[in-house]
Design an enzyme around this catalytic site. Structure first.
Site, PDB file in Angstrom:
ATOM      1  N   CYS B 173       0.818  -1.220   0.000  1.00 47.38           N
ATOM      2  CA  CYS B 173       0.000   0.000   0.000  1.00 47.38           C
ATOM      3  C   CYS B 173       0.852   1.271   0.000  1.00 47.38           C
ATOM      4  O   CYS B 173       0.307   2.376  -0.049  1.00 47.38           O
ATOM      5  CB  CYS B 173      -0.948   0.011   1.192  1.00 47.38           C
ATOM      6  SG  CYS B 173      -1.894  -1.505   1.328  1.00 47.38           S
ATOM      7  N   HIS B 313      -2.654   7.882   6.538  1.00 50.26           N
ATOM      8  CA  HIS B 313      -2.944   6.614   5.864  1.00 50.26           C
ATOM      9  C   HIS B 313      -4.391   6.232   6.195  1.00 50.26           C
ATOM     10  O   HIS B 313      -5.124   5.810   5.324  1.00 50.26           O
ATOM     11  CB  HIS B 313      -1.953   5.561   6.337  1.00 50.26           C
ATOM     12  CG  HIS B 313      -2.027   4.280   5.573  1.00 50.26           C
ATOM     13  ND1 HIS B 313      -1.969   4.234   4.208  1.00 50.26           N
ATOM     14  CD2 HIS B 313      -2.162   2.987   5.985  1.00 50.26           C
ATOM     15  CE1 HIS B 313      -2.065   2.976   3.799  1.00 50.26           C
ATOM     16  NE2 HIS B 313      -2.183   2.202   4.856  1.00 50.26           N
ATOM     17  N   GLU B 324      -1.250   4.736  13.985  1.00 48.27           N
ATOM     18  CA  GLU B 324      -0.811   5.927  13.255  1.00 48.27           C
ATOM     19  C   GLU B 324      -0.950   7.165  14.150  1.00 48.27           C
ATOM     20  O   GLU B 324      -0.079   8.041  14.141  1.00 48.27           O
ATOM     21  CB  GLU B 324      -1.639   6.103  11.971  1.00 48.27           C
ATOM     22  CG  GLU B 324      -1.138   7.255  11.115  1.00 48.27           C
ATOM     23  CD  GLU B 324      -1.821   7.346   9.751  1.00 48.27           C
ATOM     24  OE1 GLU B 324      -2.834   6.643   9.526  1.00 48.27           O
ATOM     25  OE2 GLU B 324      -1.336   8.146   8.913  1.00 48.27           O
ATOM     26  N   LYS B 347      -9.338   8.268   2.606  1.00 50.46           N
ATOM     27  CA  LYS B 347      -9.913   6.959   2.271  1.00 50.46           C
ATOM     28  C   LYS B 347     -11.378   6.862   2.668  1.00 50.46           C
ATOM     29  O   LYS B 347     -12.086   5.993   2.168  1.00 50.46           O
ATOM     30  CB  LYS B 347      -9.109   5.842   2.948  1.00 50.46           C
ATOM     31  CG  LYS B 347      -7.718   5.656   2.346  1.00 50.46           C
ATOM     32  CD  LYS B 347      -6.969   4.498   2.983  1.00 50.46           C
ATOM     33  CE  LYS B 347      -5.583   4.335   2.376  1.00 50.46           C
ATOM     34  NZ  LYS B 347      -4.639   5.383   2.778  1.00 50.46           N
ATOM     35  N   HIS B 352      -9.887   2.592  -0.300  1.00 53.13           N
ATOM     36  CA  HIS B 352      -8.441   2.301  -0.234  1.00 53.13           C
ATOM     37  C   HIS B 352      -7.977   1.825  -1.606  1.00 53.13           C
ATOM     38  O   HIS B 352      -8.361   0.743  -2.038  1.00 53.13           O
ATOM     39  CB  HIS B 352      -8.190   1.236   0.828  1.00 53.13           C
ATOM     40  CG  HIS B 352      -6.738   1.081   1.214  1.00 53.13           C
ATOM     41  ND1 HIS B 352      -5.697   1.381   0.370  1.00 53.13           N
ATOM     42  CD2 HIS B 352      -6.164   0.661   2.384  1.00 53.13           C
ATOM     43  CE1 HIS B 352      -4.545   1.150   0.983  1.00 53.13           C
ATOM     44  NE2 HIS B 352      -4.798   0.723   2.214  1.00 53.13           N
ATOM     45  N   PHE B 411       1.211  -3.167   3.902  1.00 50.38           N
ATOM     46  CA  PHE B 411       1.176  -4.476   4.569  1.00 50.38           C
ATOM     47  C   PHE B 411       2.589  -4.926   4.922  1.00 50.38           C
ATOM     48  O   PHE B 411       3.501  -4.836   4.090  1.00 50.38           O
ATOM     49  CB  PHE B 411       0.605  -5.534   3.629  1.00 50.38           C
ATOM     50  CG  PHE B 411      -0.876  -5.708   3.694  1.00 50.38           C
ATOM     51  CD1 PHE B 411      -1.567  -5.633   4.892  1.00 50.38           C
ATOM     52  CD2 PHE B 411      -1.589  -5.984   2.533  1.00 50.38           C
ATOM     53  CE1 PHE B 411      -2.932  -5.825   4.933  1.00 50.38           C
ATOM     54  CE2 PHE B 411      -2.963  -6.174   2.570  1.00 50.38           C
ATOM     55  CZ  PHE B 411      -3.629  -6.082   3.776  1.00 50.38           C
TER      56      PHE B 411
END
Lengths: 396, 425
Positions: B173, B313, B324, B347, B352, B411
């Site tokens: 990602c 993110h 995060e 997102k 995503h 990931f």
């Protein structure tokens, strides 16, 4: 190269059909060993090749990891992890490895693995017209961690976790240029102060039926694939580094292709790009064609790339007073994809450290004195990518 | 002296629209592309919401473009369209110095299609290589069996005659963010004058969605309808997948000024890191994420106190959002600057975009800096106590943004952060 720090390449490691020792790779080439093996153990009535170059799938004990790592990886990632382990064995014996200043740069193929086992295809064949049934079959048959094991970058996650690497990183895919991109950017990350050390490596695709479908589509010249990985360490030169070593003295990268990207690219445009990348690398290294003692060309596996690479090398070295020796490892490793240019880099490290090179003559390989302390490694991506790196011995 | 790098061109294809202006309008208006969704012909797939590209609108807009209508993966089609937009937006003539312009793209897994494998199954129901070979001539070159991750970067380079380096990044990602960051570095070093950078991805197919679903990544909840993507909310339950592409033209300041280009903003810094933790979960203390942000700020020569906004993110997954948050608090701890930050999660509107996610989010970050607008984090109705920053809930906020950070965390703990600064000559 413009940089803040000088960088040395060290800790070369390979895991190929020749074994796990870079010296064994060298010796296998000189001895003309047959390291291929039958591919009859490939599942099902698959591709029409008698022999390929295989390695064992490393188990958890060999990799030094918990068995659960096997669930979220496939052979490709495990070959990469093993290559990294081989490379870091030496540095780990000398001091701590890992931490926030140790980065990771990888060249990774696409993961070629069927989501459904091949024997489930028969069931799929029967229900193909019923999307709901197909989805249900997927739900039953797809391995639970396939979302990770089919993602090629999971190899980076495993290596990072195994060795505590938290530095700057990147991963490139899917063909041989990815291996040299990793080398170039990994070295730059150290040279520019982003990392103190960078683990640089690449892995081949595993030999698998889906690989051959891609090969066929992209203009396969019949070159035999091999499995394996190659790794090394780029490290900031330290006060005690007074002995012989190797550095990346220059690099170049370019792109050239015809209009049709689906198949063979335009040979002339490709040759231009390869020659351009080589010239840029020579210029950055402050040398010219005469300054190169050994060329390690890419193990190209398409007819177009083969023609383009040959044309580019002819052009660059046509007027050299002393044309360099040209030799690849392909006869004992097979085509290693992204790992190939790094396996060649490992060979070059051996040669530059000992003042030797390998020469192909009349179908055999012999070794001889290296007349200039520089080697050129090439990578030609299937679609027209071109990378060149000049490796130079220091303190020799 | 280090060359400054500026953003001169933008292009986007996503569920919110087929160009960056429509995407930006949608983000600022708090419009979501997430809607009820099902895989074709399947009515009981557990994942029931996504943010797909409007195929009819795309066909209407690009139907006359023969090159875009050749067989190719969805992600490649979207990527080529976005690349063309970005170059047009930049007004960049790519014929002049082809070797001085390169391309870098972040991509994920090929779009595998079950039915391709059936080509290998003979009439007797048995798979065979000879059958596959015999039928290969009829195999769609867009099929995942044949497609490789570098196809988009190569296609962009061929279409626009770019002869600089063509790179493809595979960092899950964070792929697009890595591509953009390395483009920045290549221009800074003088390797090229300009780079066309970004990402493209489409995971809205049965094989990939099955894999993601089995990992528990996408939400299967039906409690909130199309308000399912709830980054930093107590009731978040997983990501909502989207698809699309976004591309940016990065250019040296010298090159942009020489040709009088419009400059959207300066791309000032890039940092990357690894979690060195687990493949299946981010570092619990967010150490990798914090390292990426810190490195990007250092690379930009920006102090944490100078940052006004973070494009997070923000995946709406149980693990990412509090981690995060913690990483942001660590990086911006001095003077508790994190309390002054506006943090937004695109997102919640775009879905995503997986490997491409960093690209449209960087465009939004660039435009936040340029226009002084921070898009909202939608559906943040009950903040998680572990997520206690200012996430700009509900509505866009109009405020000056001098410096902003965009985060992408892949990931397995592959992280990248980018720093955008308002352009001042």
């Amino acid at each position: 190269m413009t940089h803040l720090h000088t960088v040395r390449l060290s800790a070369p490691a390979v895991y190929t059909a020749t074994g796990t020792d870079p010296a064994a790779l060298w010796e296998a080439l000189v001895a003309g060993k047959d390291t291929s093996s039958p591919c009859e153990h490939l599942a099902g009535p698959w591709p029409p090749l008698d022999n390929v170059f295989l390695v064992d799938d490393p188990d958890a004990a060999t990799l030094g990891v918990h068995r659960r790592v096997l669930r979220t990886s496939e052979k490709q990632a495990r070959m990469a992890l093993y290559g990294a382990r081989l490379a870091l064995a030496g540095p780990a014996a000398d001091g701590p490895v890992g931490g926030p200043d140790w980065g990771l740069y990888l060249g990774l193929p696409t993961v070629d693995e069927e989501l459904l086992r091949l024997d489930a295809l028969q069931r799929l064949h029967k229900i193909a017209g019923q999307p709901g049934e197909v989805a249900a079959l997927y739900g039953r048959e797809v391995p639970p961690f396939s979302g990770l094991s089919h993602l090629n970058s999971t190899a980076a996650a495993h290596i990072s976790a195994a060795f505590g690497l938290m530095g700057a990183m990147a991963a490139y895919s899917p063909f041989s240029d990815a291996g040299l991109q990793a080398l170039i950017d990994g070295v730059l990350s150290v040279a520019e102060g982003e990392n103190e050390a960078a683990v640089i490596g690449a892995v081949s695709p595993k030999v698998h039926p889906l690989l051959f479908a891609q090969y066929e589509n992209l203009g396969w010249n019949g070159a035999v694939p091999g499995e394996g990985s190659a790794f090394l360490l780029a490290r900031r030169t330290r006060a005690g580094d007074t002995g012989p070593g190797v550095r990346v003295a220059g690099y170049g990268r370019a792109f050239g292709a015809g209009e049709d990207t689906g198949g063979a690219a335009g040979d002339d445009a490709r040759a231009d790009a390869i020659a351009e990348a080589v010239q840029a690398a020579l210029e950055m290294a402050g040398t010219d064609a005469d300054g190169i003692g050994w060329v390690l060309p890419d193990a190209v596996w398409t007819t177009s790339a083969e023609r383009a690479q040959n044309a580019a090398l002819d052009r660059v070295f046509a007027h050299a007073a002393r044309p360099p020796a040209v030799c690849t490892s392909v006869r004992v490793t097979g085509v290693l994809g992204p790992a190939h240019p790094l396996a060649h880099t490992v060979l070059a490290l051996t040669g530059l450290a000992t003042g030797r090179r390998l020469v192909t003559e009349d179908g055999t390989v012999r070794e001889e004195r290296l007349p200039a302390p520089r080697a050129l490694a090439l990578a030609c991506g299937v679609r027209g990518q071109a990378c060149a790196v000049v490796l130079e011995g220091v303190g020799t | 002296m280090t060359r400054r790098v500026v953003v001169t061109g933008l292009g986007a294809v996503c569920g919110l629209g087929l160009d960056w202006q429509t995407m930006w309008d949608g983000l600022c208006q708090g419009r979501s592309a997430i809607r009820a969704w099902q895989l074709p012909g399947i009515d009981d797939f557990p994942v029931r919401y996504a943010a797909p590209v409007d195929d009819e609108a795309f066909a209407e807009r690009y139907g006359a473009d023969e090159e875009l209508n050749r067989p190719m993966e969805r992600r490649a089609r979207f990527g080529l369209a976005a690349a063309g937009q970005a170059l047009a937006d930049a007004g960049l003539d790519t014929s002049g110095a082809p070797g001085r312009i390169g391309t870098a793209v972040g991509s994920g897994v090929p779009e595998r299609d079950t039915h391709e494998l059936l080509l290998a199954v003979g009439d007797d129901g048995r798979p065979s290589w000879q059958t596959l070979l015999a039928r290969r001539a009829g195999l769609d070159p867009a099929s995942g069996l044949l497609c490789t991750n570098d196809a988009l970067a190569a296609s962009i380079a061929v279409r626009h005659r770019l002869r600089g380096p063509a790179l493809n990044f595979s960092t899950a990602c964070a792929g697009a963010a890595h591509a953009i960051g390395h483009g920045l570095r290549m221009i800074r070093r003088g390797e090229v004058d300009a780079m066309l950078v970004g990402g493209a991805d489409s995971v809205l197919n049965l094989p990939t969605m099955t894999g993601l679903h089995l990992l528990g990544a996408p939400s299967t909840s039906e409690l909130f309808g199309d308000r399912l993507c709830r980054a930093f909310d107590r009731d978040r339950s997983g990501l909502v997948a989207g698809e699309g592409a976004a591309m940016l033209v990065l250019e040296s300041e010298e090159s942009a000024r020489r040709r009088g280009a419009r400059i959207h903003a300066e791309l000032a810094g890039f940092g990357s890191s690894l979690d060195a933790h687990q493949v299946t979960a981010p570092h619990p203390e967010g150490k990798g994420a914090a390292l990426a942000m810190s490195r990007a700020l250092a690379d930009a020569g920006v102090a944490p106190e100078q940052v006004d906004c973070i494009n997070a993110h923000g995946t709406s997954t149980p693990l990412n959002d509090p981690i995060e948050t913690r990483a942001i608090k660590d990086v911006f701890a001095s003077g508790e600057h994190y309390r002054k930050l506006a943090v937004t999660a695109n997102k919640t509107m775009l879905g995503h975009l997986i490997a491409a996610a960093g690209a449209p989010e960087l465009i939004a970050t660039v435009l936040s800096v340029r226009d002084g607008v921070i898009p909202p984090t939608l559906n943040l109705e009950n903040p998680d106590p572990a997520c206690d920053l200012d996430y700009v809930p509900d509505e866009a906020r109009y405020q000056e943004v001098s410096v902003a950070v965009s985060n992408s965390f892949g990931f397995g703990g592959l992280n990248a952060s980018l720093v955008v600064r308002g352009y001042v000559h």
